[in-house]
Design a protein around this motif. Structure first.
Motif, mmCIF file in Angstrom:
data_model
loop_
_atom_site.group_PDB
_atom_site.id
_atom_site.type_symbol
_atom_site.label_atom_id
_atom_site.label_comp_id
_atom_site.label_asym_id
_atom_site.label_seq_id
_atom_site.Cartn_x
_atom_site.Cartn_y
_atom_site.Cartn_z
ATOM 1 N N MET A 1 0.833 -1.125 0.000
ATOM 2 C CA MET A 1 0.597 0.203 0.070
ATOM 3 C C MET A 1 0.949 0.740 -0.262
ATOM 4 S SD MET A 1 -3.303 -0.757 2.748
ATOM 5 C CE MET A 1 -4.684 -0.777 1.606
ATOM 6 N N SER A 2 1.904 1.572 0.792
ATOM 7 C CA SER A 2 3.054 2.176 0.440
ATOM 8 C C SER A 2 3.663 2.672 -0.455
ATOM 9 C CB SER A 2 3.910 2.065 1.712
ATOM 10 O OG SER A 2 5.013 3.109 1.569
ATOM 11 N N ALA A 3 3.536 1.915 -1.402
ATOM 12 C CA ALA A 3 4.447 1.974 -2.342
ATOM 13 C C ALA A 3 3.614 2.194 -3.677
ATOM 14 C CB ALA A 3 4.647 0.612 -3.088
ATOM 15 N N GLN A 4 2.205 1.890 -4.150
ATOM 16 C CA GLN A 4 0.820 2.472 -4.097
ATOM 17 C C GLN A 4 0.619 3.757 -4.012
ATOM 18 O OE1 GLN A 4 -0.991 1.128 -7.135
ATOM 19 N NE2 GLN A 4 -1.253 2.814 -7.073
ATOM 20 N N LEU A 5 0.976 4.668 -2.631
ATOM 21 C CA LEU A 5 0.417 5.643 -2.392
ATOM 22 C C LEU A 5 1.946 6.426 -3.303
ATOM 23 C CD1 LEU A 5 0.036 5.883 1.032
ATOM 24 C CD2 LEU A 5 -1.293 6.855 -1.047
ATOM 25 N N LYS A 6 3.089 5.822 -3.000
ATOM 26 C CA LYS A 6 4.177 6.813 -3.369
ATOM 27 C C LYS A 6 4.004 6.774 -5.227
ATOM 28 C CE LYS A 6 7.568 5.522 0.084
ATOM 29 N NZ LYS A 6 8.510 4.662 -0.452
ATOM 30 N N GLU A 7 3.681 5.658 -5.923
ATOM 31 C CA GLU A 7 3.186 5.437 -7.370
ATOM 32 C C GLU A 7 2.026 6.690 -7.594
ATOM 33 O OE1 GLU A 7 3.058 5.008 -11.257
ATOM 34 O OE2 GLU A 7 4.883 4.624 -10.070
ATOM 35 N N GLU A 49 -0.894 5.063 8.563
ATOM 36 C CA GLU A 49 -0.256 5.358 9.800
ATOM 37 C C GLU A 49 -0.691 4.740 11.326
ATOM 38 O OE1 GLU A 49 2.886 8.391 11.450
ATOM 39 O OE2 GLU A 49 2.434 8.786 9.610
ATOM 40 N N VAL A 50 -2.128 4.790 11.147
ATOM 41 C CA VAL A 50 -3.068 5.139 12.680
ATOM 42 C C VAL A 50 -3.444 3.286 12.052
ATOM 43 C CG1 VAL A 50 -5.803 5.262 12.886
ATOM 44 C CG2 VAL A 50 -4.121 7.003 12.029
ATOM 45 N N LEU A 51 -3.958 2.894 10.802
ATOM 46 C CA LEU A 51 -3.806 1.461 10.933
ATOM 47 C C LEU A 51 -2.918 0.421 11.361
ATOM 48 C CD1 LEU A 51 -5.611 -1.101 9.132
ATOM 49 C CD2 LEU A 51 -5.172 -0.490 7.580
ATOM 50 N N GLY A 52 -1.743 0.978 11.404
ATOM 51 C CA GLY A 52 -0.247 0.453 11.417
ATOM 52 C C GLY A 52 -0.405 0.492 12.637
ATOM 53 N N GLU A 57 -10.904 -4.332 17.778
ATOM 54 C CA GLU A 57 -12.175 -3.176 16.902
ATOM 55 C C GLU A 57 -11.604 -2.467 16.243
ATOM 56 O OE1 GLU A 57 -16.039 -3.319 18.864
ATOM 57 O OE2 GLU A 57 -15.553 -4.923 18.915
ATOM 58 N N SER A 58 -11.331 -1.529 16.514
ATOM 59 C CA SER A 58 -10.921 -0.057 16.888
ATOM 60 C C SER A 58 -10.405 -0.183 15.540
ATOM 61 C CB SER A 58 -9.972 0.236 17.384
ATOM 62 O OG SER A 58 -10.027 0.379 18.806
ATOM 63 N N TRP A 59 -9.535 -1.301 14.627
ATOM 64 C CA TRP A 59 -8.212 -1.824 13.431
ATOM 65 C C TRP A 59 -9.608 -2.028 12.511
ATOM 66 C CZ3 TRP A 59 -8.867 -5.228 9.803
ATOM 67 C CH2 TRP A 59 -6.954 -5.270 8.953
ATOM 68 N N GLU A 60 -10.471 -2.845 12.814
ATOM 69 C CA GLU A 60 -11.273 -2.547 11.951
ATOM 70 C C GLU A 60 -12.203 -1.066 11.494
ATOM 71 O OE1 GLU A 60 -12.425 -5.327 9.872
ATOM 72 O OE2 GLU A 60 -10.893 -6.125 11.406
ATOM 73 N N GLN A 61 -12.297 -0.683 12.506
ATOM 74 C CA GLN A 61 -13.025 0.605 11.932
ATOM 75 C C GLN A 61 -12.331 2.311 10.923
ATOM 76 O OE1 GLN A 61 -16.204 1.727 12.084
ATOM 77 N NE2 GLN A 61 -16.504 -0.300 13.544
ATOM 78 N N LYS A 63 -9.819 -0.141 9.265
ATOM 79 C CA LYS A 63 -9.516 -0.078 8.418
ATOM 80 C C LYS A 63 -10.603 0.191 7.101
ATOM 81 C CE LYS A 63 -8.809 -4.426 5.178
ATOM 82 N NZ LYS A 63 -9.694 -3.699 4.413
ATOM 83 N N LEU A 64 -11.988 0.505 7.713
ATOM 84 C CA LEU A 64 -12.901 1.301 6.619
ATOM 85 C C LEU A 64 -12.465 2.069 6.123
ATOM 86 C CD1 LEU A 64 -16.182 -0.650 8.790
ATOM 87 C CD2 LEU A 64 -15.121 -1.251 6.862
ATOM 88 N N THR A 65 -12.217 3.094 7.109
ATOM 89 C CA THR A 65 -11.983 4.671 7.208
ATOM 90 C C THR A 65 -11.208 4.463 5.660
ATOM 91 O OG1 THR A 65 -13.094 5.371 9.173
ATOM 92 C CG2 THR A 65 -11.759 6.739 7.816
ATOM 93 N N ALA A 66 -9.709 3.584 6.480
ATOM 94 C CA ALA A 66 -8.833 3.663 5.104
ATOM 95 C C ALA A 66 -9.613 2.820 3.676
ATOM 96 C CB ALA A 66 -7.239 2.774 5.633
ATOM 97 N N ASP A 67 -9.782 2.169 3.562
ATOM 98 C CA ASP A 67 -10.668 1.486 2.319
ATOM 99 C C ASP A 67 -11.394 2.940 1.426
ATOM 100 O OD1 ASP A 67 -9.485 -0.503 3.034
ATOM 101 O OD2 ASP A 67 -11.322 -1.612 3.685
ATOM 102 N N LYS A 68 -12.122 3.652 2.297
ATOM 103 C CA LYS A 68 -13.062 4.446 1.776
ATOM 104 C C LYS A 68 -12.067 5.395 1.227
ATOM 105 C CE LYS A 68 -16.333 7.802 1.956
ATOM 106 N NZ LYS A 68 -16.156 8.504 1.355
ATOM 107 N N ILE A 69 -10.955 6.485 2.355
ATOM 108 C CA ILE A 69 -10.082 7.503 1.858
ATOM 109 C C ILE A 69 -9.120 7.039 0.626
ATOM 110 C CG2 ILE A 69 -8.383 8.428 2.581
ATOM 111 C CD1 ILE A 69 -9.173 8.553 5.098
ATOM 112 N N TRP A 70 -8.926 5.095 0.901
ATOM 113 C CA TRP A 70 -7.965 4.335 -0.587
ATOM 114 C C TRP A 70 -9.054 4.725 -2.135
ATOM 115 C CZ3 TRP A 70 -3.330 2.653 -0.206
ATOM 116 C CH2 TRP A 70 -2.536 2.473 -1.129
ATOM 117 N N ASN A 71 -10.129 4.496 -1.847
ATOM 118 C CA ASN A 71 -11.179 4.678 -3.294
ATOM 119 C C ASN A 71 -11.738 5.320 -3.380
ATOM 120 O OD1 ASN A 71 -12.476 3.172 -4.942
ATOM 121 N ND2 ASN A 71 -14.431 3.568 -3.683
#
Length: 85
Positions: A1-7, A49-52, A57-61, A63-71
């Motif tokens: 994911m980090s590589a994709q962000l750099k790309e 960063e937060v995801l890491g 349960e916090s990770w799941e929440q 991750k959902l936010t990260a997935d939306k931002i990513w998309n």
């Protein structure tokens, strides 16, 4: 994911370089789009960063936010690239 962000960051930089060939009105419009993409890129990076740091349960929440931002970043970049062709 980090590589994709750099790309994606590199692709946004390429779009910025293409702005030299635009009219003043188009530069203003595209500048706003690129600023929005950079904001999405930074938000995605921050969420990664937060995801890491999260777990359970916090990770799941997070991750959902990260997935939306990513998309949103992925779609926004594709849209911007189509406008620069």
């Amino acid at each position: 994911m980090s590589a994709q962000l750099k790309e994606w960051g590199s692709q946004i930089s390429l779009l910025e370089a293409k702005m030299d060939n635009l009219s003043a009105d188009m530069k203003i419009k595209r500048t706003h789009e690129i600023q929005a993409l950079r904001a999405k890129q930074h938000a995605a990076s921050d969420q990664m960063e937060v995801l890491g740091k999260e777990s359970g349960e916090s990770w799941e929440q997070v991750k959902l936010t990260a997935d939306k931002i990513w998309n949103d970043l992925k779609i926004g970049l594709a849209d911007a690239q189509s406008k620069f062709k």
